[in-house]
Motif scaffolding. Sequence first.
Motif, PDB file in Angstrom:
ATOM      1  N   LEU A 205      33.445  50.391  27.790  1.00  0.00           N
ATOM      2  CA  LEU A 205      33.896  49.791  28.891  1.00  0.00           C
ATOM      3  C   LEU A 205      35.521  49.955  28.830  1.00  0.00           C
ATOM      4  CD1 LEU A 205      33.445  47.663  31.511  1.00  0.00           C
ATOM      5  CD2 LEU A 205      33.775  45.849  29.745  1.00  0.00           C
ATOM      6  N   GLY A 206      36.183  50.254  30.160  1.00  0.00           N
ATOM      7  CA  GLY A 206      37.631  50.768  30.129  1.00  0.00           C
ATOM      8  C   GLY A 206      38.016  51.730  29.332  1.00  0.00           C
ATOM      9  N   LEU A 320      38.787  42.326  31.059  1.00  0.00           N
ATOM     10  CA  LEU A 320      38.307  43.434  30.160  1.00  0.00           C
ATOM     11  C   LEU A 320      37.726  43.025  28.974  1.00  0.00           C
ATOM     12  CD1 LEU A 320      37.167  45.981  31.106  1.00  0.00           C
ATOM     13  CD2 LEU A 320      39.171  47.119  29.822  1.00  0.00           C
ATOM     14  N   LEU A 358      35.552  42.039  37.507  1.00  0.00           N
ATOM     15  CA  LEU A 358      35.406  43.317  36.750  1.00  0.00           C
ATOM     16  C   LEU A 358      36.005  44.505  37.315  1.00  0.00           C
ATOM     17  CD1 LEU A 358      35.157  44.443  33.929  1.00  0.00           C
ATOM     18  CD2 LEU A 358      32.587  44.863  34.539  1.00  0.00           C
ATOM     19  N   ALA A 359      35.616  44.513  38.503  1.00  0.00           N
ATOM     20  CA  ALA A 359      36.106  45.774  39.350  1.00  0.00           C
ATOM     21  C   ALA A 359      37.668  45.897  39.553  1.00  0.00           C
ATOM     22  CB  ALA A 359      35.203  46.052  40.673  1.00  0.00           C
ATOM     23  N   LEU A 362      39.341  46.606  36.165  1.00  0.00           N
ATOM     24  CA  LEU A 362      39.378  47.998  35.970  1.00  0.00           C
ATOM     25  C   LEU A 362      40.369  48.760  36.821  1.00  0.00           C
ATOM     26  CD1 LEU A 362      35.577  48.702  35.220  1.00  0.00           C
ATOM     27  CD2 LEU A 362      37.407  48.675  33.670  1.00  0.00           C
ATOM     28  N   LEU A 365      44.072  48.098  35.559  1.00  0.00           N
ATOM     29  CA  LEU A 365      44.149  48.864  34.385  1.00  0.00           C
ATOM     30  C   LEU A 365      44.272  50.430  34.577  1.00  0.00           C
ATOM     31  CD1 LEU A 365      42.080  46.800  31.778  1.00  0.00           C
ATOM     32  CD2 LEU A 365      44.717  46.612  32.096  1.00  0.00           C
ATOM     33  N   THR A 366      43.606  50.746  35.422  1.00  0.00           N
ATOM     34  CA  THR A 366      43.871  52.523  35.770  1.00  0.00           C
ATOM     35  C   THR A 366      45.137  52.748  36.434  1.00  0.00           C
ATOM     36  OG1 THR A 366      41.536  52.677  35.994  1.00  0.00           O
ATOM     37  CG2 THR A 366      42.787  54.138  37.115  1.00  0.00           C
ATOM     38  N   VAL A 421      44.696  51.099  26.795  1.00  0.00           N
ATOM     39  CA  VAL A 421      44.371  51.099  28.092  1.00  0.00           C
ATOM     40  C   VAL A 421      44.806  52.455  28.884  1.00  0.00           C
ATOM     41  CG1 VAL A 421      45.074  50.261  30.384  1.00  0.00           C
ATOM     42  CG2 VAL A 421      44.494  48.551  28.637  1.00  0.00           C
TER      43      VAL A 421
END
Length: 476
Positions: A205-206, A320, A358-359, A362, A365-366, A421
Amino acid sequence: MADPHELTALEQWQALQNREISPSELTEHYLARIEKFNPALGAFVTVTTHAARARARYVEERMPRTAPLWGLPFADKDLYLRAGVPVGFGSRLFEGFVPDESDDLVQALDDAGGVSLGKTNTPEFGLASYTESLAAPPARTPWNLALGAGGSSGGAAVAVAARLLPFAPGSDGGGSIRIPAAACGLVGLKPGRGRVPSASGIDKLGGLAVGGPLARTVADAALLLDAMIAPRDGHPDHHYALRAPGDETPLLAAAVRGEGRFQLGVMTTSAWDDAYDITIAPEAQAALDLAVAGFAALQHGLEETALKPDPSYVPAFRALWQAGAATIPADTDAQIALLEPLTQWLLARGRALSARDLAEALAALTAFERSFIRQLSKFDAVLTPAMALTPRPVGWYDADDAEANFAQQVQYTPFTSMINVSGLPAIVLPVHQTENGLPMGVQLIGRPGGEATLLALGAQLERRIRWQDRVPPEPA
């Protein structure tokens, strides 16, 4: 020949190749040290004496000496499955669980000719930056047994620092290789995302958690990392590797040569600065100053830099981390009661998150990853403190207040999670020793695919400072 544990891992490998010692003899040597010193250190939670002896004989009789780790002992972190060996994940929830199959990283190290001596200590599910679970005694840095070894690869770091192993694999999802390396005076390398096929992070995850080495020297770290990367029989295509191994010079060559002049950034800001009270201890600053002076003397370019504030990072990373705990297989009240307060808090918060939460985390963090890489792109590597504080006393972390506990972890280790990350490689180097004998390190952050540069820089500084000559006291 000197006592084997006094030699580097590379020197031990050479002694094996030269038939100065056999895999069985080396295994017996380390098993004796584990039996003598582990009770005071908390490095191992399981010692597989009979299996290790059988494995050493198998390596001697059946495996070619060309195997990258032929005959060298190591141990599996207790988050990884090894068929037939109990795995506890640092938790009372899994007491007595014995898996039927091994994880890919375990199989890769076996394929490389290594000899596993057992399982190293880890906090519950690897979620904390310190190794003090309710399922096992705490892992203590051998430099001062009143202080913790960090986490979550705390047991692995203790085993290497105390010369119970030549080196050890760890995993790093928020600093879990680099934190204990700093607390135990070791080299700890977090590879870039996708570098190690059997522990790439791509399937996590991530993309946070990757596998990497803990070692006493830069060359030893590279030796183990090369073995983790090496192609395995039946797995030639490396589905979980972003860069196919085998198409470049082994990383050990960069670590042994230690060549090149590079442009380095020097940074004391982190992604946590605006949300938590971060203070860099004098000992951490002294380590950074020592590294800066060393690299300057080696004629590298040095320039101060700082991160731009990003208020999205902290809530996104917290979300996350909580989401990662949501899948822990504890569903009944009785099962949840076996978990520690921090884990219960993470699990409850993670299960309360919506798909939208959560979306959005993410996505944030992207965006941080792209910004972080862009901001540091002018440098070949960026130098930071490894930890903001000295190694923490055993029992220092708040066991009952999860929010306070999380804040303490951030204050100790603000410079690590942002590297997970971003997916970049990073290495901790044990450059400094305080007046009372505690190790203090620095972190070098590399460019994408920049492990060789980090190893070259580390080798140059190692030749200058010679931290490998420092030996912790043996427990009484």
